[in-house]
Design a protein around this motif. Sequence first.
Motif, PDB file in Angstrom:
ATOM      1  N   ILE A 155       9.683  -1.028  -1.963  1.00 33.96           N
ATOM      2  CA  ILE A 155       8.591  -0.314  -1.801  1.00 33.96           C
ATOM      3  C   ILE A 155       7.459  -1.035  -1.705  1.00 33.96           C
ATOM      4  N   GLU A 156       6.957  -1.734  -2.379  1.00 31.35           N
ATOM      5  CA  GLU A 156       5.848  -2.604  -2.309  1.00 31.35           C
ATOM      6  C   GLU A 156       5.466  -3.060  -1.168  1.00 31.35           C
ATOM      7  N   THR A 157       6.475  -3.613  -0.437  1.00 27.41           N
ATOM      8  CA  THR A 157       6.400  -4.333   0.854  1.00 27.41           C
ATOM      9  C   THR A 157       5.844  -3.039   1.831  1.00 27.41           C
ATOM     10  N   LEU A 158       6.633  -2.066   1.822  1.00 24.06           N
ATOM     11  CA  LEU A 158       6.507  -0.859   2.673  1.00 24.06           C
ATOM     12  C   LEU A 158       5.188  -0.461   2.480  1.00 24.06           C
ATOM     13  N   ILE A 159       4.653  -0.033   1.103  1.00 21.45           N
ATOM     14  CA  ILE A 159       3.286   0.229   1.235  1.00 21.45           C
ATOM     15  C   ILE A 159       2.362  -0.688   1.644  1.00 21.45           C
ATOM     16  N   ARG A 160       2.478  -2.027   1.525  1.00 16.92           N
ATOM     17  CA  ARG A 160       1.610  -2.932   2.190  1.00 16.92           C
ATOM     18  C   ARG A 160       1.589  -2.770   3.635  1.00 16.92           C
ATOM     19  N   GLU A 161       2.882  -2.620   4.300  1.00 10.79           N
ATOM     20  CA  GLU A 161       2.894  -2.919   5.425  1.00 10.79           C
ATOM     21  C   GLU A 161       2.483  -1.600   6.272  1.00 10.79           C
ATOM     22  N   ALA A 162       2.676  -0.482   5.619  1.00 10.21           N
ATOM     23  CA  ALA A 162       2.113   0.968   6.183  1.00 10.21           C
ATOM     24  C   ALA A 162       0.613   1.127   6.053  1.00 10.21           C
ATOM     25  N   GLY A 163       0.159   0.615   4.953  1.00 12.24           N
ATOM     26  CA  GLY A 163      -1.178   0.445   4.869  1.00 12.24           C
ATOM     27  C   GLY A 163      -2.052  -0.220   5.853  1.00 12.24           C
ATOM     28  N   ALA A 164      -1.415  -1.662   6.064  1.00 11.69           N
ATOM     29  CA  ALA A 164      -1.900  -2.295   7.394  1.00 11.69           C
ATOM     30  C   ALA A 164      -1.902  -1.497   8.587  1.00 11.69           C
ATOM     31  N   ALA A 165      -0.967  -0.631   8.861  1.00  7.07           N
ATOM     32  CA  ALA A 165      -0.644  -0.080   9.985  1.00  7.07           C
ATOM     33  C   ALA A 165      -1.457   1.270  10.189  1.00  7.07           C
ATOM     34  N   GLY A 166      -2.164   1.656   8.954  1.00 11.24           N
ATOM     35  CA  GLY A 166      -2.840   3.001   9.013  1.00 11.24           C
ATOM     36  C   GLY A 166      -2.535   4.069   8.301  1.00 11.24           C
TER      37      GLY A 166
END
Lengths: 516, 516
Positions: A444-455
């Motif tokens: 979940i932490e990875t997904l939040i980080r990656e999603a954030g970077a993608a906007g």
Amino acid sequence: MSTQAVSDAALAAFADALGPDAVLSGDVSSYADPFAPGDAASYAPSAVVLPSNVEDVRAALAVANRFRVPLWTVSTGRNFAYGGAEPRVNGSVVLDLRRMKRIIEIDQTLGHALVEPGVTYYDLHRALGTPRRFWLDPPAAGWGSVIGNTLERGYGTTPYGDHAAQQCGMEVVLANGDIVRTGMGAMSASRDWQVFKSGFGPSYDGMFMQSNFGVVTKLGVWLMPAPEGYMICRYAFAREDDLERVVDTLRPLRMDGTIQSNAVIESAVRWAAGVSTRKDWYDGPGAMPDEAIDAMARKIGIGRWNLRFCLYGPLSLVKARRDIVHARFADIAGATLFEMPYRDASVEPEGGGDRAQVGIPNMEAFNLLNWRGGSGAHVDFSPICAPLGREAATQARMVRERAAQSGFDYYGGFTMGERAMHHIFAAIFDRDDPQQSRAAGTLIETLIREAGAAGYGQYRTHLAFMDLAAAQYDFNDRALMRLSETIKHALDPNGVLSPGKQGIWPAKRTSGGGAP
Amino acid sequence: MSTQAVSDAALAAFADALGPDAVLSGDVSSYADPFAPGDAASYAPSAVVLPSNVEDVRAALAVANRFRVPLWTVSTGRNFAYGGAEPRVNGSVVLDLRRMKRIIEIDQTLGHALVEPGVTYYDLHRALGTPRRFWLDPPAAGWGSVIGNTLERGYGTTPYGDHAAQQCGMEVVLANGDIVRTGMGAMSASRDWQVFKSGFGPSYDGMFMQSNFGVVTKLGVWLMPAPEGYMICRYAFAREDDLERVVDTLRPLRMDGTIQSNAVIESAVRWAAGVSTRKDWYDGPGAMPDEAIDAMARKIGIGRWNLRFCLYGPLSLVKARRDIVHARFADIAGATLFEMPYRDASVEPEGGGDRAQVGIPNMEAFNLLNWRGGSGAHVDFSPICAPLGREAATQARMVRERAAQSGFDYYGGFTMGERAMHHIFAAIFDRDDPQQSRAAGTLIETLIREAGAAGYGQYRTHLAFMDLAAAQYDFNDRALMRLSETIKHALDPNGVLSPGKQGIWPAKRTSGGGAP
């Protein structure tokens, strides 16, 4: 990290002010996060205070301010998967409002209710009587607090599915003990507290949602007029990449109100987890492979994506809506268009998801806990997604691929509001398996980080990720957070109310310590 | 009271910072209230600053803070009847945002726009192109600012008639110059600013409406998808006391969405003032007597109460809706049910009110200015009314009787939203007639006082009555106002932003003085 204890003097003061049976100390492990991903023990509370009324809340705040004790407010603390009743600061005292459970008013003409924090969706549903003139909109788990869910901006699947939007009027106790009523409730002589939201001047209701600026002790909710009847519709789409067309077909139908309810687009695994367990279909290592998913889908009679919504009203309107909707989706190759007959509003459907669509709370969403076996738990990734096919496809692909890398199935879906979608992915794990728990948290932490970077920003998140999710709201060097911190300091100078909630920390750290 | 001048040093600093052509001093009487009831000259501004962009706004705030000059923010200042561009503190500098008139984005797929304060409804309508894929909802006077009207919680008559509810995302410059974006706009990488309102954590949009906590420099608005077609319906009701049944019949139809648009119930005089002048019907002393109103209504072909709404969508849905609505209202004795044919969305209706219902801005509401002759003006009484027949009847009677006592006709009506009604009564007067002007002001003040005592609060009011209207929101010794004052002090410690707006005064009075 071991639990930091609140001082005996503070505990005695709480007991003095609220009565000894309103204070729990010692073993308060029932307030720990029931679905904690990874190692979340560092957030353990040290005691619990249970006010019975607004005066008790004020008394508890006075003690907390005197002893600089961090309080962590929960209505009933049942937002499992986002942290339950657990605080963000080690040694906090949980301010548990569950004993405040009066349904103060139900207006069966204007269609609204005024409730206290301990009132659950089940409670309110029961109080609406039979036959129901008005419906409520239950979230996935009916045992939760109406206030708790609304303040966290939860949602459901009827036309009243945007709970924050259907809220009208609040009573809030500020950290200094001042009791504020918003909207028309600010006028003593008014009878329109639940009639008109804004009142006169600035409106503060949104500021008290997902926040730590006050303790909401009463909240008004609008109820849906019971329609004459309804028709539940379900469409199954055969291919993974049908998602794009499903979203682009659905968007204009939601936006112009042809489909009145929040429509749900569910992956095969999410649908299957409601009616079966994983080992019925697959027992190998890693995420379920495509072939196993397809075989499962065929067997259950579902698609790779499954759309569910409900049409409401008199037969003439439902029929006209159904014809429009059906014609649009029939264009998608391989679509299977199911539908249930038009039913009188008094007739209840069978399944939990279907019951929710006619305003009946239930707990069938918890079926997902059996998917992987063991002590089932989940933690969620919850980004907002624009209602555009390409955006949905991008998010779904991103999550599915990343989840598969750590052996998680794509238990995901999109709830289509009028203007935005909530994309929810649940990482389902056995909480007795430390490796799975940690993997779920890491995913979940990875997904939040990656999603954030993608906007893509989170609309809500588990305690463990609140600072991370908040930090992604970074415009102008986090100007929004500076505004929140300024208001936090003005309203709660000692920082006693739910420090760290949604990433908002007080300027002065309270004695509980334990902040990141 | 004579105008207090802003210091030459402050004026020079504004000119230095924004350029000399961005500062008007000397005769700024065009910023005075054009419809001032009674003696409102005490609120005269001393100068005007016209920023062209956000940096200019920040520069103006810096100067205002340095010299402790009260600024009075207007988008374009065209909210006539509520005070126009006039400030609440004598000698204020008007911060006029009309030069900031970029339409930053129109999304023709997701149906939203992002605009600056100077953008009017006409501007945005024009920019939507032909054929229109999306409609805006114009308020009564199309020349106003989209941001200005939305922030004041204005409304119109289409399904998007609740302007505050259709707002999504703001950019706000705080008094300290910090630029905040709300909702998803707080995330630099997000493309969803106009997609999802709340973002993550507390939501502040409502707090910046009808407030003086910041300068809103950008605002997102949702647009209505153009329907296939529409049908305008008009019903006339013969008797004054039909109002009660009209409201009770209309309420459930609005609440369940059978009628999608804000429906308007207008008194005979209000309808007549759109198409005639008073002396066509009556030229005696005092308010128009009942017999004259009845004779006028017969002649024009209207009722004592007149209901107007519009149905939208494909023919099948409009037809089904129309049949339901028609059957319900046909039950009211003496009702005349008119309707216009179903029309394709590209076909424009003729009248101004009808054009507003298909999203076309116009200025026909200003016809009322001719009702009494002379230099027509009006000032409004604007209470919220629960959508209950007995409440509407009580308010209408109260206003009609009190108005008649000072010779004013009941130019009144109710706009029925989904859950609440706005009751608007306009006291129409000749502003060149000091006695009429004073009588209009006195009448509105009396109505606000009496309504407040009866539990009816204003949703908005003229400058002159803001303190009065705010004081009626008195719960817990004005706890809501204490909250506003706390936030005001935290965000604008020098009290430079629109002091007195909606009754919110800073702790420190700025040098302009002149507060009550």
